[in-house]
Design a protein around this motif. Structure first.
Motif: not given
Length: 948
Positions: A438, A442, A446
């Motif tokens: 995860t 993420t 981004s």
């Protein structure tokens, strides 16, 4: 005292020697034949025009070095002793070759001690961490230093492709301009022949030193001289014949006076008797006249009237005839002055037109030449894209296009990076949920968001740059249109100047025709006036004859009445004749003297007529010679016109044969351009690939740090392994070992080795601020060194510092004469060029290859422009100097490239010494009479010789 006398004696001897030397230098000049500077030309001042490469340069000094991109300084990174050095000074090595090896005994012991105190897994993790760190930092260092092999190979391939393209472009351009192939050589030869034929034709029209033109000018001068001699003889009265004529006239007048004086004297017997007889005759005449006056008969009245008419008619005839002989007829004089005035106006204007001295015409010619020069100069600048508008506009197009292409490339790179990130995210999200990272997801999201923002900004910037490029391209088109309008303006100015010149010339010719017609009209008017005057004289003569006839008729009518008076008058006349006969002997001498004087006067007058006839014949012969010379000029001009047409045909034939070779060069150029584009794309791919590889090494290093125990022991072991990997020092580039500072069995400090590429050398130099505007990147440079003697090597300016040279504090070294550092790439290869050698360089600001060149001191300037003195030989072996106007081009300070002369022409150096002797025959001398000699003031200024 003795010493003083000796010194004085020595000074006297020295002074005597000085005087002798001065005498030897000066006396030959003082007592030499008075030839003067105008009689000889120093042979050393005769220069033959030949083709020569002339370059206008700026001199400087510099230092030969290797290029900073091909120089590597290997620094010490460990504090261990050197075990072995594997290279020697001057060795040629490849990238990766071992330079030296550190002594690892201490390092190995430290690693074993550290490993002994750690578990196996900790040791493995530390080793992996050291390896990952070393890989990442080595790869990053290679990229920062530009030594990455993949990237270097791609750059090298791109630079080779660029060199090949430039060479192909240069071959193509050279072929168009000066290729040595047979076809182009023939074309160039034909072009030179065409230019030479055109020049010969133009020169023949403009110059006056050809044989035919010289003969024509000579014939014209002879004609003018003959006309001058004729006119001067008519006008002057001091020639030998005129002087003799005037003397004879004075003698005639004196003889006439002597004769008249004798007639008038009355103090001798014969004259007394003659005077008495004359009084008796006068009395008889008076008696006769009284009879005529007093008698009122019809016959006497008619006789008196007829006599008065006869006297009046005779007086009128004599007066009018005297007026004609004495030039007192106003109408005739006015008509002659009208002829003279018309002739002068015609001659003056014709001379101005023929010799180009008319102010309006010469001014219009100068305006025409200036307009033509402006038009041709601007057209040449426009053809070469060198006008200010086109240069700036082209630079703007190039810069905006480069910015647009760079931004497009960066946009593609960002889009590729986005695709990679999205692929990584998709791959991570496709994993089972329990296996998904995860944090990584993420992070990728981004990065994707950030990358999209970067792409949006980059796309906007790219679109803006594209619009700027289109705008710059439109501005270039507008600038070209403006330049074209300017060219048309110059062309219009030239045409207007031509029309103005033609108009003025036509107006002057019309005026000349008017003067010619006025001259003809004046001559016709003079002829008519002369005929009128002759008719009037004839009328007076007729009236006098008629009056004489009337008088004779009236006289017959009174014969009977007048017979007594007539007999008395006749007797008196006889007595007078007898007395007159008595003085014949005395009068005979005066009469003979008068006749002799009259004969002498007639002879002198005949001599004047003969001399006038000789001048007239000379004038006619000179006119015939001038007409013959003019015919010869016409024939020569026709020959030059034929030679020009033949040269044009030969050039057209040669031009048709050069297309195949040109097509081959165009094909090679296209292939080199495609190869350049491929290499450029490969370089972009290599840059992307190395960035990806660096990122992989970074991720591996981060993973190794995450997997390793970050305890102090692990970190220390990792550093020891990293140091162990560095104990073998290799060369980062291919080159020559130019310095070795490392020493075996000693701990190195600072730089250990210097490796340089000795094949690709540069010269670091400077350029003064006042010359900065003349020096540009890409400019050719001549390079010489003391080690290579007079051999010249070629170079190209590679870079110019944006700021002046500064000291360690950041201040400009000299504000009065600031210098800017330059880097010059040496394009010629030679083992005579060594790193560290001082070089003398010349920035080539302007060059003219194979131009016809002459010494700058051979050029003289006057109001009409620059000219040289060309030398030709006359029939007597003398040299004749002529003024030849030239156009000056590139100058190196000693020689000047010129147009207006031909190869093999002889021009005079130090021309200022000879400008006053144009068209005068001069002898050739091996002695320079213009050279400075010792004079007395020079000798005295030196002081006593031998002093000191």
């Amino acid at each position: 005292m003795a010493k003083t006398k000796k010194k004085l004696k020595k000074s006297i001897i020295i002074a005597a020697v000085a005087v002798v030397l001065v005498a030897l230098l000066i006396l030959p000049r003082l007592f030499a034949p008075k030839t003067g500077k105008g009689n000889v030309v120093y042979s050393g001042d005769v220069f033959t025009v030949v083709p020569k490469n002339v370059e206008k340069t700026i001199s400087a000094t510099g230092l030969i070095e290797s290029h900073e991109d091909t120089t590597a300084k290997i620094y010490s990174k460990l504090t261990y002793k050197i075990d072995e050095i594997n290279v020697s000074l001057g060795d040629v090595i490849n990238e990766g070759d071992v330079l030296c090896v550190y002594d690892t005994e201490t390092l190995d012991r430290m690693i074993k001690e550290k490993e002994f105190s750690m578990t196996t897994s900790e040791t493995s993790a530390a080793l992996n961490l050291a390896t990952a760190k070393l890989n990442y930092e080595s790869y990053l260092s290679g990229m920062n230093k530009g030594t990455n092999s993949t990237l270097q190979n791609a750059k090298s391939a791109y630079e080779n492709a660029l060199d090949n393209y430039n060479n192909a472009k240069e071959d193509y351009d050279d072929y168009l301009a000066k290729s040595n192939s047979n076809d182009i050589s023939a074309l160039n030869t034909a072009k030179r022949n065409l230019d030479l034929a055109q020049k010969n034709y133009d020169d023949y029209l403009a110059k006056n030193d050809s044989a035919q033109i010289t003969a024509l000018n000579t014939a014209k001068r002879n004609l003018d001289q003959a006309q001058k001699n004729y006119d001067e003889y008519i006008a002057k009265s001091d020639s030998e014949q005129i002087t003799a004529l005037n003397s004879a006239k004075r003698n005639l007048d004196q003889a006439q006076k002597n004769y008249n004086d004798y007639i008038e004297k009355s103090d001798n017997e014969q004259i007394t008797a003659l005077n008495s007889a004359k009084r008796n005759l006068d009395q008889a005449q008076k008696n006769y006249d009284d009879y005529l006056a007093k008698n009122d008969s019809e016959q006497i009245t008619a006789l008196n009237s007829a006599k008065r008419n006869l006297e009046n008619a005779t007086e009128d005839y004599n007066d009018y005839k005297a007026d004609i002989e004495n030039g007192n007829i106003v109408e005739l004089n006015t008509a002659q002055r009208a002829i003279d005035d018309a002739q002068k106006k015609y001659d003056d204007l014709k001379y101005e037109i023929d010799n180009g001295t008319n102010l309006k015409l010469s001014s219009a010619k100068r305006s025409l030449d200036t307009a033509l020069e402006n038009y041709e100069d601007y057209k040449e600048m426009m053809d070469d894209d060198e006008t200010a508008e086109l240069v700036n506009a082209a630079a703007a197009v190039e810069s905006t296009y480069a910015a647009y292409k760079q931004s497009s490339k960066e946009l593609k790179a960002l889009e590729a990076e986005l695709e990679d990130l999205e692929a990584d995210l998709a791959a991570e999200e496709s994993k089972p949920e329990e296996e998904q990272d995860t944090v990584q997801i993420t992070k990728l999201k981004s990065q994707i968001t950030k990358k999209k923002n970067e792409i949006t900004a980059k796309r906007k910037l790219t679109d803006t740059l594209q619009e700027q490029y289109y705008a710059a391209d439109d501005a270039y088109d507008a600038a070209y249109d403006t330049a074209d309008m300017n060219l048309k303006t110059y062309e219009t100015a030239y045409k207007n100047a031509q029309e103005n010149y033609d108009s003025i010339l036509e107006s002057l010719n019309d005026t000349l025709d008017g003067y010619e017609k006025a001259l003809a009209d004046a001559k016709d008017s003079y002829t008519a006036t002369k005929e009128k005057v002759d008719a009037q004289l004839e009328a007076y003569e007729t009236a006098m004859i008629n009056a004489q006839d009337a008088y004779d008729d009236a006289l017959e009518a009174v014969d009977d009445q007048l017979e007594a008076y007539t007999n008395a008058l006749e007797n008196a006349q006889d007595a007078y004749d007898d007395a007159l006969e008595a003085v014949d002997d005395q009068l005979e001498a005066y009469t003979n003297a008068l006749e002799n004087a009259q004969d002498a006067y007639d002879d002198a007058l005949e001599a004047v007529d003969d001399q006038l006839e000789a001048y007239t014949n000379a004038l006619e012969n000179a006119q015939d010679a001038y007409d013959d010379a003019l015919d010869a000029v016409d024939d020569q001009l026709e020959a030059y016109e034929k030679a020009l047409k033949d040269a044009q045909d030969a050039y057209d034939d040669a031009k048709d044969g050069s297309d195949d070779q040109l097509e081959a060069y165009e094909t090679a150029l296209s292939a080199a351009k495609r190869a350049l584009d491929d290499a450029k794309n490969a370089l972009a791919n290599a840059e992307t690939s190395t960035d990806d590889q660096l990122e992989n090494y970074r991720i591996a290093y981060e993973n190794a740090k995450n997997n390793a125990d970050t305890s102090l022991a692990d970190y220390q072991l990792a550093n020891l392994y990293e140091d162990l990997a560095k104990t073998t020092v290799t060369s980062p580039i291919k080159g020559t070992v130019t310095a070795i500072y490392a020493v075996e069995d000693e701990v190195p400090n600072g730089v250990m080795f210097v490796v340089e590429d000795t094949e690709n050398l540069v010269v670091t130099s400077t350029v003064k601020a006042y010359d900065l505007g003349k020096v540009a990147v890409g400019m050719s440079v001549n390079i010489k060194t003391d080690a290579s003697g007079d051999e010249v090597f070629k170079g190209v300016v590679e870079s110019i510092a944006p700021a002046a040279t500064k000291d360690s504090s950041g201040s400009v070294l000299s504000t009065n004469d600031a210098e800017f550092e330059t880097v010059i790439r040496i394009t010629d290869k030679s083992d005579k060029l060594r790193i560290g050698v001082s070089a003398k360089i010349e920035y080539v600001v302007e060059s003219a290859e194979g131009a016809l060149s002459i010494p700058s001191s051979a050029i003289v300037t006057d109001a009409e422009g620059d000219f040289v003195l060309t030398a030709t030989d006359d029939k007597d072996g003398k040299i004749i100097l002529s003024r030849t106007y030239v156009e000056c081009g590139t100058s190196d300070g000693i020689y000047v490239a010129v147009t207006g002369v031909s190869e093999g022409d002889r021009v005079i150096d130090n021309a200022e010494n000879y400008v006053n002797f144009i068209d005068k025959p001069l002898a050739l001398s091996d002695v320079d009479i213009n050279a400075s000699a010792f004079n007395m003031s020079d000798m005295m200024a030196m002081g006593p010789m031998g002093r000191g």
